[in-house]
Design an enzyme around this catalytic site. Sequence first.
Site, short mmCIF file in Angstrom:
data_model
loop_
_atom_site.label_atom_id
_atom_site.label_comp_id
_atom_site.label_asym_id
_atom_site.label_seq_id
_atom_site.Cartn_x
_atom_site.Cartn_y
_atom_site.Cartn_z
CD GLN A 228 -14.75 -0.51 -2.40
OE1 GLN A 228 -15.78 -0.75 -2.00
NE2 GLN A 228 -14.30 -1.22 -3.52
CG ASN B 207 -12.11 -0.54 4.34
OD1 ASN B 207 -12.42 -1.10 5.36
ND2 ASN B 207 -10.96 0.00 4.01
CG HIS C 22 -8.67 -3.00 -2.31
ND1 HIS C 22 -9.56 -2.11 -2.94
CD2 HIS C 22 -8.37 -2.31 -1.20
CE1 HIS C 22 -9.86 -1.14 -2.39
NE2 HIS C 22 -9.24 -1.18 -0.98
CG ASP D 246 -2.03 0.90 1.29
OD1 ASP D 246 -3.24 0.71 1.09
OD2 ASP D 246 -1.82 2.26 0.98
P1 5GP Z 1 -9.69 1.57 0.53
O1 5GP Z 1 -9.75 2.75 1.29
O2 5GP Z 1 -10.32 1.62 -0.87
O3 5GP Z 1 -10.00 0.05 1.19
O4 5GP Z 1 -8.17 1.06 0.12
C1 5GP Z 1 -7.65 1.80 -0.94
C2 5GP Z 1 -6.04 1.54 -0.38
O5 5GP Z 1 -5.30 1.81 -1.79
C3 5GP Z 1 -5.65 2.74 0.28
O6 5GP Z 1 -5.00 1.98 1.53
C4 5GP Z 1 -4.64 3.44 -0.56
O7 5GP Z 1 -3.32 4.18 0.23
C5 5GP Z 1 -4.21 2.48 -1.47
N1 5GP Z 1 -3.77 3.15 -2.74
C6 5GP Z 1 -4.29 3.96 -3.47
N2 5GP Z 1 -3.71 4.06 -4.62
C7 5GP Z 1 -2.72 3.70 -4.83
C8 5GP Z 1 -1.83 3.41 -5.69
O8 5GP Z 1 -1.72 4.05 -6.74
N3 5GP Z 1 -0.84 2.49 -5.25
C9 5GP Z 1 -0.75 1.85 -4.20
N4 5GP Z 1 0.34 0.95 -4.10
N5 5GP Z 1 -1.83 1.76 -3.25
C10 5GP Z 1 -2.83 2.79 -3.45
#
Ligand code: 5GP
Length: 112
Positions: free
Chosen positions: A92, A85, A98, A30
């Site tokens: 999310q 999430n 994911h 992440d």
């Molecule tokens: P969510 O909030 O949707 O459950 O989690 C999305 C996750 O993706 C977040 O923890 C965020 O830091 C990660 N993330 C978003 N964009 C990118 C990216 O371009 N590269 C990586 N490695 N992580 C990302």
Amino acid sequence: MSGCIFCRIVAGEVPAQIVKKTDAILAFTDMNPQAPTHLLIIPTMHIGSLNDAKDPNLLGSLLAFARDLAKEKGLATRGYRVVLNTNPDGGQTVFHLHVHLLGGRVMNWPPG
Ligand code: 5GP
Ligand code: ZN
């Protein structure tokens, strides 16, 4: 899904620190880690959220993949957290399914 950031990571168009890969599943770190180990485990096929996931075998494979990574990273005995999430109230922000694998510190409960 050309506009999806995680599809672009799968396609190699956006750089990411890839940890493990099969044809169906990709794990990478992440970019905004919330724990010493914070990995994202995603299907290589675009699925928007858990609500859209039709294949229970794929869901099981994602969980097993996270579990195996936790073992490989030495997290299994101390413990770790797997988070999925879903939609805005679930927190999310990226709409490509994911699983978060978090470990290396004590996790609090209840989550925020
Ligand atoms: P969510 O909030 O949707 O459950 O989690 C999305 C996750 O993706 C977040 O923890 C965020 O830091 C990660 N993330 C978003 N964009 C990118 C990216 O371009 N590269 C990586 N490695 N992580 C990302
Ligand atoms: Zn996608």
